[in-house]
Write an enzyme that holds these catalytic residues in place. Structure first.
Site, PDB file in Angstrom:
ATOM      1  N   HIS A  51       8.690 -27.521  31.524  1.00 17.62           N
ATOM      2  CA  HIS A  51       9.851 -27.331  30.672  1.00 17.62           C
ATOM      3  C   HIS A  51      10.943 -27.643  31.213  1.00 17.62           C
ATOM      4  CE1 HIS A  51      10.763 -24.955  27.009  1.00 17.62           C
ATOM      5  NE2 HIS A  51      11.862 -24.727  27.727  1.00 17.62           N
ATOM      6  N   ASP A  81      11.599 -15.175  21.034  1.00 15.09           N
ATOM      7  CA  ASP A  81      12.240 -16.224  21.564  1.00 15.09           C
ATOM      8  C   ASP A  81      12.942 -17.024  20.385  1.00 15.09           C
ATOM      9  OD1 ASP A  81      13.625 -18.137  23.394  1.00 15.09           O
ATOM     10  OD2 ASP A  81      11.879 -19.782  22.728  1.00 15.09           O
ATOM     11  N   ARG A 118      21.526 -17.996  19.355  1.00 11.56           N
ATOM     12  CA  ARG A 118      22.108 -18.369  20.707  1.00 11.56           C
ATOM     13  C   ARG A 118      22.990 -19.708  20.188  1.00 11.56           C
ATOM     14  NH1 ARG A 118      18.085 -18.666  24.867  1.00 11.56           N
ATOM     15  NH2 ARG A 118      19.594 -19.484  26.241  1.00 11.56           N
ATOM     16  N   SER A 152      13.873 -17.020  27.983  1.00  7.43           N
ATOM     17  CA  SER A 152      13.520 -17.691  26.870  1.00  7.43           C
ATOM     18  C   SER A 152      12.278 -18.780  27.465  1.00  7.43           C
ATOM     19  CB  SER A 152      14.620 -18.457  26.461  1.00  7.43           C
ATOM     20  OG  SER A 152      14.401 -19.500  25.498  1.00  7.43           O
ATOM     21  N   LYS A 168       8.162 -18.681  26.947  1.00  6.44           N
ATOM     22  CA  LYS A 168       7.326 -19.519  26.361  1.00  6.44           C
ATOM     23  C   LYS A 168       6.111 -20.028  27.232  1.00  6.44           C
ATOM     24  CE  LYS A 168      10.613 -22.204  24.949  1.00  6.44           C
ATOM     25  NZ  LYS A 168      11.910 -21.606  24.590  1.00  6.44           N
TER      26      LYS A 168
HETATM   27  N1  URA Z   1      15.088 -24.042  27.105  1.00  4.65           N
HETATM   28  C1  URA Z   1      14.725 -22.929  26.447  1.00  4.65           C
HETATM   29  O1  URA Z   1      13.380 -22.927  26.108  1.00  4.65           O
HETATM   30  N2  URA Z   1      15.482 -21.954  26.236  1.00  4.65           N
HETATM   31  C2  URA Z   1      16.782 -21.933  27.008  1.00  4.65           C
HETATM   32  O2  URA Z   1      17.315 -20.797  26.844  1.00  4.65           O
HETATM   33  C3  URA Z   1      17.183 -22.870  27.377  1.00  4.65           C
HETATM   34  C4  URA Z   1      16.413 -24.134  27.416  1.00  4.65           C
END
Ligand code: URA
Length: 435
Positions: A82, A161, A168, A183, A187
């Site tokens: 990620h 999320d 956001r 967040s 995930k």
């Molecule tokens: N990537 C994400 O999944 N969430 C965030 O808040 C920032 C980047």
């Protein structure tokens, strides 16, 4: 308990209890908290922050808002990667098929564009037909069958999320460490992989502006990940200049395809993909040192296996994989505008944030939750830092569907470029690795 009291507590900088965080997330999920109340709470968090304990509670509540993918025995071998978000950051798209072609199964849960940054999901959805809304069962069977799946956060997976992310994105509350950490990590937990690699960005185009902030964010994420028994590494990387040359959804997929075809072997995109792929192979103990892992990764690209894995991934998720051989199958734009240099010299900087704003107003990102993305628009950087230009050379090309928006995007891009008379110092790509 009342939502307004939770907002008030955070406004005053108090630490939430686990019960308060659970109440907030439950109210978000069952609709008893209105979007404007959750937005007010997000802004309070933005200003007051959260302790590591609160961040861990929030992450846990977000994971529990949905299901967790159970990869069974496979989980120990599977990796998930990620990025905290950047401009022109298509490294997930270059890396995921590459790792899968190296024999490392990948299960990846991605997000849409956030703030000024692009999202992997939006980029992939620029491939006609590509379905990112995989069910949990589809995700598991695809990883088992072809070794790779990329899905969006859904109603079933970290739905909290999804809701917070969308709020956001449009309330200027993205760049908050606890909100990013919860967040991202929620995930990653939900995707079921035991191995996680995080690309944590800092610089003008990132949510964390300084390396120190990126280090702090990485430390929280690594701490939460380890507590949940994940094998997790954070790579802290620079995001002052867009990564690669393409910024905008389909333009970035095309650049990723060019990399997978072996046509891009130098520069930031190639270097970062090689490095993160090699780090992943070492993390999984497939190789003991980075250099031999890197040679293997390069061989996998030149053999064509990484490209074929991407084709397989597109086919498996219902996309039209003919895009790989014929870029005209991507969404088209009405206008292309070549922005010229007015001076001779070296390009010394291209401000990622300014390019990102230009792209967003062209329609590559969302201003409101309900906005549709214009997949074909964006900016292609014909010149990057360290390259010499002569007056009249094309600095960048704007892809647009609206003449007025083109003009404003050009203004942003004009301001993004800085020049110098001598060769500028090269950028540091990887600042630090935190395990
Ligand atoms: N990537 C994400 O999944 N969430 C965030 O808040 C920032 C980047």
């Amino acid at each position: 308990m009342r939502i307004i009291d939770i907002i008030e507590a955070k406004k005053q900088g108090k630490e939430h209890s686990k019960e308060e965080i659970d109440f907030l997330i439950n109210s978000l999920m069952d609709g008893t908290a209105a979007d404007y109340q959750v937005s007010a709470w997000l802004m309070a968090v933005y200003f007051q922050g959260m302790t590591d304990t609160e961040t861990a509670y929030l992450t846990d509540a977000m994971v529990r808002s949905g299901e967790v993918i159970d990869l069974g025995d496979l989980a120990a071998q599977v990796i998930d990667k990620h990025s905290t978000g950047g401009v022109g950051d298509k490294v997930t798209i270059t890396l995921i098929p590459l790792l899968a072609a190296c024999g490392v199964p990948v299960a990846k849960l991605s997000g849409k564009g956030l703030g000024h940054t692009g999202g992997t999901i939006d980029k992939l959805e620029s491939i006609p037909g590509f379905n990112t809304k995989l069910s949990i069962q589809e995700m598991i069977s695809q990883v088992k069958k072809i070794g790779v799946a990329i899905g969006a956060q859904t109603q079933k997976l970290t739905p909290a999320d999804g809701k917070l992310y969308a709020l956001r994105d449009v309330t200027a509350t993205v760049d908050s460490r606890p909100l990013i950490a919860s967040s991202v990590v929620s995930k990653k937990i939900a995707s079921g992989a035991d191995n996680i690699i995080l690309d944590v960005k800092y610089g003008s185009g990132a949510f964390m502006k300084t390396p120190d902030d990126a280090v702090k964010l990485s430390e929280i994420m690594v701490k939460i990940g380890k507590k949940l028994n994940k094998n997790i590494t954070a790579v802290i990387t620079s995001m002052d200049e867009p990564l690669g040359r393409a910024v905008g959804n389909s333009l970035e997929i095309i650049e990723a395809i060019e990399f997978l075809k072996g046509n891009i072997t130098e520069g930031d995109i190639a270097e970062l993909t090689y490095d993160i792929a090699a780090l992943s192979l070492v993390q999984l103990e497939k190789y003991s040192d980075i250099e031999s892992a890197k040679s293997f990764v390069k061989e996998i690209i030149s053999s064509g296996k990484a490209l074929e894995k991407f084709r397989e991934l597109i086919d498996a998720q219902g996309g039209n994989s003919e895009v790989i051989d014929d870029y005209s199958k991507f969404p088209k734009v009405k206008y292309t505008y070549k922005m010229k240099a007015h001076t001779d010299g070296y390009v010394s900087r291209i401000d990622a944030l300014k390019v990102a704003y230009g792209c967003k107003l062209l329609g590559a990102g969302r201003e409101k939750k309900t906005d549709e993305i214009d997949y074909g628009v964006g900016v292609y950087l014909n010149k990057k830092s360290g390259e010499f230009v002569k007056s009249g050379d094309t600095l960048c090309t704007i892809y647009s569907n609206d003449e007025n928006k083109t003009k404003t995007a050009v203004e942003y891009c004009e301001k993004a470029f800085t020049f110098s008379s001598s060769l500028p110092e090269g950028e540091i790509l990887i600042y630090k690795v935190i395990k």
